[in-house]
Design an enzyme around this catalytic site. Sequence first.
Site, short mmCIF file in Angstrom:
data_model
loop_
_atom_site.label_atom_id
_atom_site.label_comp_id
_atom_site.label_asym_id
_atom_site.label_seq_id
_atom_site.Cartn_x
_atom_site.Cartn_y
_atom_site.Cartn_z
N ASP A 1 -22.78 10.33 -18.87
CA ASP A 1 -23.36 10.43 -18.31
C ASP A 1 -24.20 8.87 -18.23
O ASP A 1 -24.96 8.69 -19.23
CB ASP A 1 -24.80 11.49 -17.80
CG ASP A 1 -25.61 11.29 -16.47
OD1 ASP A 1 -26.32 10.11 -16.32
OD2 ASP A 1 -25.34 12.43 -15.74
N ASN B 1 -26.21 21.12 -9.91
CA ASN B 1 -26.82 21.33 -9.05
C ASN B 1 -26.39 21.29 -7.46
O ASN B 1 -25.23 20.28 -6.93
CB ASN B 1 -27.52 19.51 -8.93
CG ASN B 1 -28.69 19.87 -10.18
OD1 ASN B 1 -28.99 20.48 -10.74
ND2 ASN B 1 -28.78 18.21 -10.29
N GLN C 1 -28.69 17.55 -5.91
CA GLN C 1 -27.41 17.39 -6.09
C GLN C 1 -27.28 16.13 -5.43
O GLN C 1 -28.11 15.93 -4.65
CB GLN C 1 -26.58 17.97 -5.54
CG GLN C 1 -24.98 17.81 -5.35
CD GLN C 1 -24.29 18.86 -4.89
OE1 GLN C 1 -24.45 19.56 -4.31
NE2 GLN C 1 -22.76 18.76 -5.24
N VAL D 1 -24.18 13.68 -5.81
CA VAL D 1 -22.47 13.45 -5.56
C VAL D 1 -22.27 14.11 -4.90
O VAL D 1 -22.67 15.60 -5.93
CB VAL D 1 -22.38 12.83 -7.30
CG1 VAL D 1 -20.24 12.63 -6.71
CG2 VAL D 1 -23.02 11.70 -7.26
N HIS E 1 -19.69 19.25 -9.81
CA HIS E 1 -19.38 19.10 -10.57
C HIS E 1 -20.64 19.41 -11.97
O HIS E 1 -21.87 20.16 -11.73
CB HIS E 1 -19.53 17.34 -11.04
CG HIS E 1 -21.33 16.92 -10.64
ND1 HIS E 1 -21.44 17.07 -9.27
CD2 HIS E 1 -21.93 16.35 -11.01
CE1 HIS E 1 -22.72 16.44 -9.30
NE2 HIS E 1 -23.08 16.32 -9.86
N HIS F 1 -23.41 18.92 -15.56
CA HIS F 1 -23.91 18.66 -16.80
C HIS F 1 -24.29 19.49 -18.20
O HIS F 1 -24.49 20.12 -17.99
CB HIS F 1 -25.41 18.40 -16.46
CG HIS F 1 -25.80 17.52 -15.06
ND1 HIS F 1 -25.76 15.79 -15.03
CD2 HIS F 1 -25.25 17.59 -13.55
CE1 HIS F 1 -25.23 15.57 -13.66
NE2 HIS F 1 -26.04 16.23 -13.17
#
Length: 120
Positions: free
Chosen positions: A35, A91, A98, A100, A104, A106
């Site tokens: 990240d 998220n 969120q 994006v 995905h 993390h």
Amino acid sequence: MTESRAEPTLFERIAAREIPASFVAETDRVIAFRDIAPKAPVHVVVTPKAGTYRDVVELAEGDPGLLAELVAVARSVAEELSDGQFRLVFNTGAAAGQTVFHVHAHVLAGGLEEATLAGE
């Protein structure tokens, strides 16, 4: 499943190597990269290469096998970069942080007692 987009998502562009990233793992369908704004000593984004699904709920409903692969990559990353113990955060929705809208996760590890994930 999300409708088709005119433009590729940020993560599709990273997967296509149009945007540089520090990759730590890759399969045929999943990438993992550090990240750019880490919230913990180990903070890696794990995402499908294709932006077919906006969030983890859509992914679980549409392709549970891909979700399992994403989690397996996350576990592998945590084993390689830390002691194998990690937090896996999805998220889902703007109000949940969120930013994006390409599913995905993390992977957060190391020093988690101080880590927070208020946003992406």
